[in-house]
Design a protein around this motif. Structure first.
Motif, PDB file in Angstrom:
ATOM      1  N   ASN A  50      17.072  29.803  72.481  1.00 27.35           N
ATOM      2  CA  ASN A  50      15.871  30.447  73.025  1.00 27.35           C
ATOM      3  C   ASN A  50      15.369  31.581  72.131  1.00 27.35           C
ATOM      4  OD1 ASN A  50      15.911  28.731  75.218  1.00 27.35           O
ATOM      5  ND2 ASN A  50      16.935  30.181  76.571  1.00 27.35           N
ATOM      6  N   ASN A  51      16.261  32.098  71.284  1.00 26.81           N
ATOM      7  CA  ASN A  51      15.892  33.196  70.396  1.00 26.81           C
ATOM      8  C   ASN A  51      15.823  32.774  68.933  1.00 26.81           C
ATOM      9  OD1 ASN A  51      15.881  36.004  71.989  1.00 26.81           O
ATOM     10  ND2 ASN A  51      17.415  34.658  72.921  1.00 26.81           N
ATOM     11  N   SER A  52      15.807  31.463  68.704  1.00 31.43           N
ATOM     12  CA  SER A  52      15.659  30.894  67.351  1.00 31.43           C
ATOM     13  C   SER A  52      16.744  31.385  66.396  1.00 31.43           C
ATOM     14  CB  SER A  52      14.264  31.222  66.794  1.00 31.43           C
ATOM     15  OG  SER A  52      13.258  30.709  67.635  1.00 31.43           O
ATOM     16  N   LYS A  53      17.977  31.477  66.898  1.00 27.44           N
ATOM     17  CA  LYS A  53      19.118  31.843  66.070  1.00 27.44           C
ATOM     18  C   LYS A  53      20.112  30.679  66.033  1.00 27.44           C
ATOM     19  CE  LYS A  53      17.326  35.950  65.819  1.00 27.44           C
ATOM     20  NZ  LYS A  53      16.501  36.310  64.637  1.00 27.44           N
ATOM     21  N   SER A  54      20.858  30.599  64.937  1.00 26.58           N
ATOM     22  CA  SER A  54      21.954  29.636  64.841  1.00 26.58           C
ATOM     23  C   SER A  54      23.241  30.295  65.291  1.00 26.58           C
ATOM     24  CB  SER A  54      22.102  29.142  63.400  1.00 26.58           C
ATOM     25  OG  SER A  54      20.930  28.485  62.961  1.00 26.58           O
ATOM     26  N   VAL A  55      24.155  29.487  65.812  1.00 27.91           N
ATOM     27  CA  VAL A  55      25.471  29.982  66.223  1.00 27.91           C
ATOM     28  C   VAL A  55      26.528  29.394  65.293  1.00 27.91           C
ATOM     29  CG1 VAL A  55      27.139  30.205  68.096  1.00 27.91           C
ATOM     30  CG2 VAL A  55      24.711  30.044  68.628  1.00 27.91           C
ATOM     31  N   ARG A  56      27.267  30.276  64.636  1.00 26.20           N
ATOM     32  CA  ARG A  56      28.444  29.872  63.871  1.00 26.20           C
ATOM     33  C   ARG A  56      29.606  30.678  64.462  1.00 26.20           C
ATOM     34  NH1 ARG A  56      28.073  27.657  58.618  1.00 26.20           N
ATOM     35  NH2 ARG A  56      26.111  28.793  58.294  1.00 26.20           N
ATOM     36  N   LEU A 221      14.932  37.792  48.554  1.00 23.51           N
ATOM     37  CA  LEU A 221      13.951  36.706  48.673  1.00 23.51           C
ATOM     38  C   LEU A 221      12.782  36.943  47.727  1.00 23.51           C
ATOM     39  CD1 LEU A 221      13.924  36.218  52.553  1.00 23.51           C
ATOM     40  CD2 LEU A 221      14.682  34.529  50.866  1.00 23.51           C
ATOM     41  N   ASP A 222      12.338  38.192  47.653  1.00 26.48           N
ATOM     42  CA  ASP A 222      11.220  38.520  46.758  1.00 26.48           C
ATOM     43  C   ASP A 222      11.581  38.279  45.297  1.00 26.48           C
ATOM     44  OD1 ASP A 222       9.778  39.271  48.978  1.00 26.48           O
ATOM     45  OD2 ASP A 222      10.122  41.426  48.728  1.00 26.48           O
ATOM     46  N   LEU A 223      12.881  38.406  44.971  1.00 25.26           N
ATOM     47  CA  LEU A 223      13.343  38.152  43.602  1.00 25.26           C
ATOM     48  C   LEU A 223      13.535  36.659  43.328  1.00 25.26           C
ATOM     49  CD1 LEU A 223      15.964  41.034  43.220  1.00 25.26           C
ATOM     50  CD2 LEU A 223      13.782  40.824  41.994  1.00 25.26           C
ATOM     51  N   GLY A 224      13.327  35.843  44.352  1.00 22.16           N
ATOM     52  CA  GLY A 224      13.429  34.400  44.175  1.00 22.16           C
ATOM     53  C   GLY A 224      14.792  33.823  44.472  1.00 22.16           C
ATOM     54  N   LEU A 225      15.702  34.626  45.049  1.00 26.70           N
ATOM     55  CA  LEU A 225      17.038  34.133  45.380  1.00 26.70           C
ATOM     56  C   LEU A 225      17.008  33.380  46.709  1.00 26.70           C
ATOM     57  CD1 LEU A 225      17.636  36.439  43.266  1.00 26.70           C
ATOM     58  CD2 LEU A 225      19.870  36.660  44.399  1.00 26.70           C
ATOM     59  N   ASP A 226      17.903  32.421  46.841  1.00 27.33           N
ATOM     60  CA  ASP A 226      18.052  31.664  48.086  1.00 27.33           C
ATOM     61  C   ASP A 226      18.840  32.532  49.066  1.00 27.33           C
ATOM     62  OD1 ASP A 226      18.397  29.893  50.124  1.00 27.33           O
ATOM     63  OD2 ASP A 226      19.727  28.529  49.031  1.00 27.33           O
ATOM     64  N   CYS A 227      18.143  33.429  49.750  1.00 26.63           N
ATOM     65  CA  CYS A 227      18.801  34.376  50.663  1.00 26.63           C
ATOM     66  C   CYS A 227      18.248  34.182  52.065  1.00 26.63           C
ATOM     67  CB  CYS A 227      18.586  35.814  50.182  1.00 26.63           C
ATOM     68  SG  CYS A 227      19.555  37.037  51.102  1.00 26.63           S
ATOM     69  N   HIS A 228      18.546  33.036  52.642  1.00 18.50           N
ATOM     70  CA  HIS A 228      17.992  32.705  53.954  1.00 18.50           C
ATOM     71  C   HIS A 228      19.004  32.902  55.081  1.00 18.50           C
ATOM     72  CE1 HIS A 228      15.089  30.676  51.257  1.00 18.50           C
ATOM     73  NE2 HIS A 228      14.238  31.008  52.205  1.00 18.50           N
ATOM     74  N   ILE A 229      20.203  33.362  54.767  1.00 16.22           N
ATOM     75  CA  ILE A 229      21.209  33.611  55.802  1.00 16.22           C
ATOM     76  C   ILE A 229      21.444  35.109  55.936  1.00 16.22           C
ATOM     77  CG2 ILE A 229      23.633  33.339  56.431  1.00 16.22           C
ATOM     78  CD1 ILE A 229      23.634  30.638  55.053  1.00 16.22           C
ATOM     79  N   GLN A 230      21.373  35.608  57.154  1.00 18.58           N
ATOM     80  CA  GLN A 230      21.907  36.929  57.495  1.00 18.58           C
ATOM     81  C   GLN A 230      22.755  36.736  58.738  1.00 18.58           C
ATOM     82  OE1 GLN A 230      19.330  40.380  57.554  1.00 18.58           O
ATOM     83  NE2 GLN A 230      20.708  41.503  58.915  1.00 18.58           N
ATOM     84  N   THR A 231      24.061  36.916  58.579  1.00 21.09           N
ATOM     85  CA  THR A 231      25.007  36.629  59.636  1.00 21.09           C
ATOM     86  C   THR A 231      25.889  37.838  59.902  1.00 21.09           C
ATOM     87  OG1 THR A 231      26.714  35.036  60.356  1.00 21.09           O
ATOM     88  CG2 THR A 231      26.733  35.677  58.032  1.00 21.09           C
ATOM     89  N   GLU A 249      21.696  34.070  62.030  1.00 23.91           N
ATOM     90  CA  GLU A 249      22.779  33.432  62.778  1.00 23.91           C
ATOM     91  C   GLU A 249      23.730  34.481  63.324  1.00 23.91           C
ATOM     92  OE1 GLU A 249      24.410  30.920  59.558  1.00 23.91           O
ATOM     93  OE2 GLU A 249      26.253  32.068  59.766  1.00 23.91           O
ATOM     94  N   ILE A 250      24.399  34.117  64.412  1.00 25.65           N
ATOM     95  CA  ILE A 250      25.369  35.000  65.062  1.00 25.65           C
ATOM     96  C   ILE A 250      26.737  34.346  65.018  1.00 25.65           C
ATOM     97  CG2 ILE A 250      23.683  36.189  66.508  1.00 25.65           C
ATOM     98  CD1 ILE A 250      24.374  34.264  68.775  1.00 25.65           C
ATOM     99  N   GLN A 251      27.791  35.176  65.006  1.00 27.06           N
ATOM    100  CA  GLN A 251      29.152  34.649  64.879  1.00 27.06           C
ATOM    101  C   GLN A 251      30.087  35.261  65.924  1.00 27.06           C
ATOM    102  OE1 GLN A 251      31.209  37.026  61.438  1.00 27.06           O
ATOM    103  NE2 GLN A 251      29.514  35.932  60.498  1.00 27.06           N
ATOM    104  N   PRO A 252      29.728  35.160  67.221  1.00 23.99           N
ATOM    105  CA  PRO A 252      30.595  35.704  68.274  1.00 23.99           C
ATOM    106  C   PRO A 252      31.858  34.872  68.438  1.00 23.99           C
ATOM    107  CG  PRO A 252      28.828  34.437  69.259  1.00 23.99           C
ATOM    108  CD  PRO A 252      28.545  34.477  67.780  1.00 23.99           C
ATOM    109  N   GLY A 253      32.921  35.513  68.927  1.00 24.63           N
ATOM    110  CA  GLY A 253      34.176  34.801  69.124  1.00 24.63           C
ATOM    111  C   GLY A 253      34.732  34.916  70.530  1.00 24.63           C
TER     112      GLY A 253
END
Length: 382
Positions: A50-56, A221-231, A249-253
Protein backbone atom coordinates in the motif's frame (compact mmCIF):
# COMPACT_ATOMS: atom_id res chain seq x y z
CA UNK A 1 26.91 -42.80 13.14
CA UNK A 2 26.02 -41.46 16.58
CA UNK A 3 24.63 -38.27 15.00
CA UNK A 4 22.50 -40.33 12.60
CA UNK A 5 21.00 -42.24 15.51
CA UNK A 6 20.25 -38.94 17.25
CA UNK A 7 18.57 -37.56 14.11
CA UNK A 8 16.37 -40.67 13.84
CA UNK A 9 15.39 -40.29 17.48
CA UNK A 10 14.49 -36.64 16.90
CA UNK A 11 12.40 -37.59 13.85
CA UNK A 12 10.48 -40.21 15.84
CA UNK A 13 9.97 -37.70 18.63
CA UNK A 14 8.64 -35.14 16.16
CA UNK A 15 6.14 -37.63 14.80
CA UNK A 16 5.03 -38.53 18.32
CA UNK A 17 4.39 -34.86 19.17
CA UNK A 18 2.05 -34.23 16.21
CA UNK A 19 -1.54 -33.88 17.32
CA UNK A 20 -0.73 -33.10 20.95
CA UNK A 21 -2.12 -30.06 22.69
CA UNK A 22 0.65 -27.52 23.18
CA UNK A 23 0.31 -27.75 26.97
CA UNK A 24 1.39 -31.41 26.73
CA UNK A 25 4.80 -30.51 25.30
CA UNK A 26 8.03 -30.86 27.22
CA UNK A 27 9.32 -27.52 28.44
CA UNK A 28 10.89 -25.06 28.05
CA UNK A 29 10.00 -24.89 24.35
CA UNK A 30 9.12 -22.37 21.66
CA UNK A 31 5.67 -22.57 20.07
CA UNK A 32 4.49 -20.75 16.95
CA UNK A 33 0.80 -20.21 16.27
CA UNK A 34 0.77 -20.59 12.50
CA UNK A 35 -2.31 -18.45 11.87
CA UNK A 36 -0.83 -15.56 13.88
CA UNK A 37 2.48 -15.90 12.08
CA UNK A 38 0.81 -15.73 8.68
CA UNK A 39 -1.31 -12.80 9.88
CA UNK A 40 1.86 -10.88 10.80
CA UNK A 41 3.61 -11.70 7.53
CA UNK A 42 0.60 -10.69 5.45
CA UNK A 43 -0.03 -7.51 7.45
CA UNK A 44 3.55 -6.33 6.85
CA UNK A 45 3.38 -7.20 3.16
CA UNK A 46 0.02 -5.45 2.71
CA UNK A 47 1.33 -2.34 4.43
CA UNK A 48 4.39 -2.29 2.19
CA UNK A 49 2.35 -2.83 -0.96
CA UNK A 50 0.00 0.00 0.00
CA UNK A 51 3.01 2.28 0.48
CA UNK A 52 4.89 1.20 -2.67
CA UNK A 53 7.76 -0.35 -0.70
CA UNK A 54 9.46 -3.73 -1.12
CA UNK A 55 9.91 -6.09 1.82
CA UNK A 56 13.20 -7.92 2.28
CA UNK A 57 12.61 -9.28 5.80
CA UNK A 58 15.45 -10.07 8.16
CA UNK A 59 15.95 -13.75 9.01
CA UNK A 60 18.30 -12.96 11.92
CA UNK A 61 15.17 -13.00 14.07
CA UNK A 62 13.56 -16.36 13.33
CA UNK A 63 16.54 -18.16 11.68
CA UNK A 64 14.13 -20.57 10.02
CA UNK A 65 13.93 -21.46 6.33
CA UNK A 66 10.25 -22.41 6.63
CA UNK A 67 9.42 -18.87 7.69
CA UNK A 68 11.63 -17.45 4.93
CA UNK A 69 9.61 -19.38 2.38
CA UNK A 70 6.33 -18.12 3.85
CA UNK A 71 7.60 -14.56 3.60
CA UNK A 72 8.64 -15.01 -0.03
CA UNK A 73 5.37 -16.76 -0.90
CA UNK A 74 3.52 -13.74 0.47
CA UNK A 75 5.46 -11.22 -1.61
CA UNK A 76 8.89 -10.57 -0.07
CA UNK A 77 11.52 -9.80 -2.72
CA UNK A 78 14.22 -11.68 -0.81
CA UNK A 79 15.66 -12.20 2.65
CA UNK A 80 18.17 -10.33 4.80
CA UNK A 81 20.77 -12.07 6.95
CA UNK A 82 23.63 -10.76 9.06
CA UNK A 83 26.27 -13.45 8.58
CA UNK A 84 27.62 -15.10 5.46
CA UNK A 85 27.09 -18.52 7.07
CA UNK A 86 23.36 -17.75 7.21
CA UNK A 87 23.37 -16.73 3.56
CA UNK A 88 25.23 -19.88 2.54
CA UNK A 89 22.77 -22.16 4.34
CA UNK A 90 19.70 -20.45 2.89
CA UNK A 91 21.16 -20.39 -0.62
CA UNK A 92 22.39 -23.98 -0.68
CA UNK A 93 19.79 -25.81 1.41
CA UNK A 94 16.86 -23.41 1.75
CA UNK A 95 16.39 -22.55 -1.92
CA UNK A 96 16.35 -18.84 -1.11
CA UNK A 97 17.51 -16.10 -3.48
CA UNK A 98 17.47 -12.32 -3.24
CA UNK A 99 19.66 -12.48 -0.14
CA UNK A 100 21.18 -9.34 1.34
CA UNK A 101 23.99 -9.75 3.88
CA UNK A 102 23.55 -6.67 6.04
CA UNK A 103 26.97 -6.75 7.74
CA UNK A 104 30.36 -6.44 5.98
CA UNK A 105 31.96 -9.66 4.72
CA UNK A 106 35.62 -9.43 5.73
CA UNK A 107 38.52 -11.99 5.89
CA UNK A 108 39.48 -14.71 3.44
CA UNK A 109 37.38 -17.35 5.22
CA UNK A 110 34.18 -15.39 4.85
CA UNK A 111 34.88 -14.23 1.31
CA UNK A 112 35.46 -17.85 0.28
CA UNK A 113 32.11 -18.78 1.87
CA UNK A 114 30.52 -15.85 0.04
CA UNK A 115 31.80 -17.20 -3.29
CA UNK A 116 30.27 -20.58 -2.46
CA UNK A 117 26.99 -18.82 -1.67
CA UNK A 118 27.05 -17.11 -5.08
CA UNK A 119 27.18 -20.51 -6.78
CA UNK A 120 23.68 -21.19 -5.43
CA UNK A 121 22.30 -17.62 -5.30
CA UNK A 122 24.20 -15.41 -7.75
CA UNK A 123 22.00 -12.38 -7.00
CA UNK A 124 23.21 -12.22 -3.38
CA UNK A 125 24.13 -8.69 -2.24
CA UNK A 126 26.54 -7.53 0.46
CA UNK A 127 27.16 -4.21 2.16
CA UNK A 128 30.57 -2.52 2.14
CA UNK A 129 31.79 0.36 4.30
CA UNK A 130 35.44 0.86 3.25
CA UNK A 131 37.67 0.81 0.19
CA UNK A 132 39.97 -1.94 1.44
CA UNK A 133 37.12 -4.42 1.74
CA UNK A 134 35.74 -3.32 -1.64
CA UNK A 135 39.06 -4.00 -3.34
CA UNK A 136 39.45 -7.37 -1.61
CA UNK A 137 35.96 -8.41 -2.68
CA UNK A 138 36.61 -7.29 -6.26
CA UNK A 139 39.88 -9.22 -6.46
CA UNK A 140 38.26 -12.37 -5.06
CA UNK A 141 35.33 -12.13 -7.49
CA UNK A 142 37.70 -11.60 -10.40
CA UNK A 143 39.72 -14.68 -9.47
CA UNK A 144 36.56 -16.78 -9.05
CA UNK A 145 34.89 -15.49 -12.20
CA UNK A 146 31.95 -13.90 -10.40
CA UNK A 147 30.41 -10.45 -10.15
CA UNK A 148 28.98 -9.28 -6.83
CA UNK A 149 26.08 -6.94 -6.10
CA UNK A 150 27.04 -4.39 -3.44
CA UNK A 151 25.51 -1.60 -1.36
CA UNK A 152 27.30 1.14 0.53
CA UNK A 153 26.62 0.71 4.24
CA UNK A 154 26.08 4.13 5.86
CA UNK A 155 26.47 4.72 9.59
CA UNK A 156 23.09 5.87 10.91
CA UNK A 157 24.61 7.10 14.15
CA UNK A 158 24.97 3.88 16.09
CA UNK A 159 28.72 3.67 15.38
CA UNK A 160 28.59 -0.06 14.68
CA UNK A 161 29.18 -0.54 10.96
CA UNK A 162 28.86 1.85 8.05
CA UNK A 163 30.81 4.71 6.55
CA UNK A 164 30.25 8.30 7.62
CA UNK A 165 27.69 10.23 5.59
CA UNK A 166 30.24 12.68 4.18
CA UNK A 167 32.38 9.86 2.75
CA UNK A 168 29.61 7.68 1.30
CA UNK A 169 29.56 9.22 -2.19
CA UNK A 170 33.30 8.75 -2.69
CA UNK A 171 33.10 5.11 -1.62
CA UNK A 172 30.15 4.44 -3.93
CA UNK A 173 31.93 6.02 -6.92
CA UNK A 174 35.07 3.99 -6.20
CA UNK A 175 33.10 0.74 -5.96
CA UNK A 176 31.21 1.51 -9.14
CA UNK A 177 34.53 1.61 -10.98
CA UNK A 178 35.59 -1.87 -9.84
CA UNK A 179 34.89 -4.31 -12.68
CA UNK A 180 33.58 -7.24 -10.63
CA UNK A 181 31.37 -5.25 -8.26
CA UNK A 182 27.87 -4.18 -9.30
CA UNK A 183 26.87 -1.10 -7.30
CA UNK A 184 23.14 -1.19 -6.47
CA UNK A 185 22.43 1.34 -3.74
CA UNK A 186 22.73 2.11 -0.05
CA UNK A 187 21.85 0.68 3.33
CA UNK A 188 21.19 2.91 6.34
CA UNK A 189 19.80 1.08 9.38
CA UNK A 190 19.04 2.88 12.65
CA UNK A 191 19.12 -0.07 15.03
CA UNK A 192 19.52 2.13 18.08
CA UNK A 193 16.16 3.87 17.65
CA UNK A 194 13.90 0.89 16.97
CA UNK A 195 12.59 0.78 20.55
CA UNK A 196 12.02 4.49 21.20
CA UNK A 197 8.66 4.40 22.95
CA UNK A 198 7.14 7.59 21.56
CA UNK A 199 6.16 7.26 17.90
CA UNK A 200 6.61 10.94 17.04
CA UNK A 201 10.10 11.01 18.54
CA UNK A 202 11.01 7.81 16.71
CA UNK A 203 9.71 9.28 13.47
CA UNK A 204 11.72 12.49 13.88
CA UNK A 205 15.02 10.76 14.68
CA UNK A 206 14.62 8.21 11.90
CA UNK A 207 13.51 10.76 9.29
CA UNK A 208 16.41 13.08 10.10
CA UNK A 209 18.86 10.26 9.39
CA UNK A 210 17.18 8.67 6.40
CA UNK A 211 16.59 11.98 4.64
CA UNK A 212 20.36 12.56 4.74
CA UNK A 213 20.88 9.09 3.32
CA UNK A 214 18.28 9.89 0.66
CA UNK A 215 20.26 12.97 -0.38
CA UNK A 216 23.31 10.73 -0.85
CA UNK A 217 21.22 8.37 -2.94
CA UNK A 218 20.05 11.26 -5.13
CA UNK A 219 23.61 12.55 -5.60
CA UNK A 220 24.66 9.11 -6.80
CA UNK A 221 21.72 8.92 -9.21
CA UNK A 222 22.65 12.34 -10.56
CA UNK A 223 26.18 11.02 -11.15
CA UNK A 224 24.72 8.22 -13.25
CA UNK A 225 25.19 5.38 -10.75
CA UNK A 226 22.65 2.57 -10.41
CA UNK A 227 21.51 3.65 -6.94
CA UNK A 228 17.88 2.60 -6.84
CA UNK A 229 17.95 0.78 -3.48
CA UNK A 230 17.71 2.44 -0.09
CA UNK A 231 17.16 -0.19 2.57
CA UNK A 232 17.46 -0.53 6.31
CA UNK A 233 14.17 -0.06 8.22
CA UNK A 234 13.26 -2.44 11.07
CA UNK A 235 10.15 -3.49 12.98
CA UNK A 236 10.25 -0.32 15.06
CA UNK A 237 10.51 2.15 12.17
CA UNK A 238 9.09 0.48 9.06
CA UNK A 239 5.85 2.48 9.21
CA UNK A 240 7.40 5.92 9.69
CA UNK A 241 10.26 5.21 7.28
CA UNK A 242 7.75 4.24 4.61
CA UNK A 243 6.53 7.84 4.67
CA UNK A 244 9.78 8.80 2.92
CA UNK A 245 9.95 8.52 -0.86
CA UNK A 246 13.70 7.84 -0.80
CA UNK A 247 13.24 4.56 1.09
CA UNK A 248 12.64 1.75 -1.41
CA UNK A 249 12.62 -1.33 0.79
CA UNK A 250 12.22 -2.30 4.43
CA UNK A 251 13.95 -5.14 6.29
CA UNK A 252 11.96 -5.82 9.49
CA UNK A 253 12.56 -9.05 11.39
CA UNK A 254 10.86 -9.29 14.78
CA UNK A 255 7.37 -8.53 13.44
CA UNK A 256 7.01 -12.17 12.40
CA UNK A 257 6.94 -13.57 15.95
CA UNK A 258 7.03 -10.46 18.19
CA UNK A 259 8.39 -10.02 21.71
CA UNK A 260 7.80 -7.93 24.82
CA UNK A 261 10.26 -5.21 23.75
CA UNK A 262 8.45 -4.51 20.49
CA UNK A 263 5.00 -4.99 22.00
CA UNK A 264 5.80 -2.15 24.40
CA UNK A 265 6.28 0.56 21.75
CA UNK A 266 3.63 2.60 19.95
CA UNK A 267 2.90 1.88 16.29
CA UNK A 268 1.10 3.89 13.62
CA UNK A 269 -0.53 0.68 12.38
CA UNK A 270 -2.21 -2.24 14.10
CA UNK A 271 0.14 -4.10 16.43
CA UNK A 272 1.43 -7.48 15.39
CA UNK A 273 0.29 -10.60 17.20
CA UNK A 274 2.46 -12.64 19.61
CA UNK A 275 2.88 -15.51 17.16
CA UNK A 276 5.71 -17.14 19.13
CA UNK A 277 5.50 -17.96 22.81
CA UNK A 278 7.54 -19.94 25.28
CA UNK A 279 6.06 -22.66 27.45
CA UNK A 280 7.60 -23.23 30.87
CA UNK A 281 6.52 -25.49 33.74
CA UNK A 282 6.21 -24.90 37.47
CA UNK A 283 8.79 -27.24 39.01
CA UNK A 284 8.65 -26.02 42.62
CA UNK A 285 5.76 -24.49 44.57
CA UNK A 286 6.99 -24.54 48.17
CA UNK A 287 6.91 -20.77 48.71
CA UNK A 288 3.95 -18.58 49.59
CA UNK A 289 5.25 -15.65 47.54
CA UNK A 290 6.23 -17.26 44.23
CA UNK A 291 6.75 -20.44 42.25
CA UNK A 292 9.79 -21.58 40.29
CA UNK A 293 9.65 -22.50 36.58
CA UNK A 294 12.12 -24.35 34.38
CA UNK A 295 13.03 -21.44 32.07
CA UNK A 296 15.92 -19.25 33.18
CA UNK A 297 18.55 -17.29 31.29
CA UNK A 298 19.67 -20.38 29.36
CA UNK A 299 16.23 -20.33 27.76
CA UNK A 300 15.30 -16.65 27.80
CA UNK A 301 17.74 -13.97 26.67
CA UNK A 302 17.96 -11.34 29.39
CA UNK A 303 17.28 -7.66 28.66
CA UNK A 304 15.75 -4.81 30.64
CA UNK A 305 12.26 -5.74 29.46
CA UNK A 306 10.98 -8.93 31.09
CA UNK A 307 8.97 -11.75 29.55
CA UNK A 308 5.22 -11.23 29.78
CA UNK A 309 2.91 -13.90 31.20
CA UNK A 310 0.13 -14.47 28.66
CA UNK A 311 -1.62 -17.55 30.02
CA UNK A 312 -2.51 -16.26 33.50
CA UNK A 313 -3.79 -12.94 34.78
CA UNK A 314 -1.84 -10.95 37.36
CA UNK A 315 1.35 -13.00 37.27
CA UNK A 316 4.80 -11.65 36.51
CA UNK A 317 8.02 -13.39 35.45
CA UNK A 318 11.41 -12.49 36.88
CA UNK A 319 14.87 -14.05 36.45
CA UNK A 320 16.82 -12.05 39.03
CA UNK A 321 18.76 -14.23 41.46
CA UNK A 322 17.24 -17.42 40.06
CA UNK A 323 20.21 -18.45 37.93
CA UNK A 324 20.58 -19.93 34.49
CA UNK A 325 18.07 -22.75 34.74
CA UNK A 326 15.16 -21.26 36.66
CA UNK A 327 12.69 -18.39 36.58
CA UNK A 328 10.42 -16.84 39.18
CA UNK A 329 6.67 -16.35 38.82
CA UNK A 330 5.08 -14.00 41.34
CA UNK A 331 1.50 -12.74 41.81
CA UNK A 332 0.21 -9.19 41.72
CA UNK A 333 -3.17 -7.90 42.96
CA UNK A 334 -3.55 -10.89 45.31
CA UNK A 335 -3.68 -13.36 42.42
CA UNK A 336 -3.46 -17.08 43.07
CA UNK A 337 -0.17 -18.81 42.41
CA UNK A 338 -0.07 -21.55 39.77
CA UNK A 339 0.19 -25.16 40.96
CA UNK A 340 3.05 -27.62 40.68
CA UNK A 341 3.38 -28.96 37.09
CA UNK A 342 1.21 -26.15 35.69
CA UNK A 343 2.37 -24.76 32.35
CA UNK A 344 2.91 -21.03 31.96
CA UNK A 345 2.92 -19.34 28.53
CA UNK A 346 5.23 -16.35 28.03
CA UNK A 347 5.88 -13.70 25.44
CA UNK A 348 9.68 -13.64 25.39
CA UNK A 349 11.51 -10.39 26.13
CA UNK A 350 13.85 -10.31 23.09
CA UNK A 351 13.07 -12.82 20.37
CA UNK A 352 16.25 -12.94 18.26
CA UNK A 353 18.79 -14.27 20.79
CA UNK A 354 16.12 -16.33 22.58
CA UNK A 355 15.34 -18.23 19.38
CA UNK A 356 19.05 -18.86 18.91
CA UNK A 357 18.97 -20.98 22.10
CA UNK A 358 16.59 -23.58 20.61
CA UNK A 359 16.69 -26.18 17.84
CA UNK A 360 13.02 -26.25 16.83
CA UNK A 361 9.72 -24.41 16.80
CA UNK A 362 6.57 -26.39 17.58
CA UNK A 363 3.97 -25.17 15.09
CA UNK A 364 0.34 -25.20 16.21
CA UNK A 365 -3.11 -24.67 14.79
CA UNK A 366 -5.94 -24.26 17.31
CA UNK A 367 -3.35 -25.08 20.01
CA UNK A 368 -2.64 -28.52 18.51
CA UNK A 369 0.84 -29.39 17.22
CA UNK A 370 0.79 -29.78 13.43
CA UNK A 371 4.48 -29.49 12.60
CA UNK A 372 7.97 -28.94 13.96
CA UNK A 373 10.26 -26.52 12.13
CA UNK A 374 14.01 -26.60 12.48
CA UNK A 375 15.73 -23.36 13.43
CA UNK A 376 18.22 -23.96 10.63
CA UNK A 377 20.38 -20.89 11.15
CA UNK A 378 20.85 -21.37 14.87
CA UNK A 379 24.50 -20.93 15.75
CA UNK A 380 25.44 -19.45 12.35
CA UNK A 381 27.64 -16.81 13.95
CA UNK A 382 30.46 -16.76 11.38
Amino acid sequence: AASDVYKRQILLYMIAETGKHKLELDTPCLVIDKSKLIHNIQQMQTFANNNSKSVRPHAKTHKCSEICQLQIENGAIGICVTKVSEAYWLARYGGVSGILITSPVVTNHKIERLIETLRFAPDTMVVVDNNKNANELNAAMCAAGFSLNVLVDIDAGIGRTGIQMESAVDLAVAMDQLPNLNFKGIQCYSGHIQHIQDLDERRKVSHDTLKQAGEIKQKLLDLGLDCHIQTGSGTGTFSVDSELECVTEIQPGSYTVMDAEYAAINYSVEKFLPAMTMLTTVISANQDTHVTVDAGTKSLYKVDEKPKVLSHDNLVYDWDYFGDEHGKISPINNASLPKLSEVIELMVAHCDPTINLFDYFYVTEDDLVVDKWEINLRGCAQ
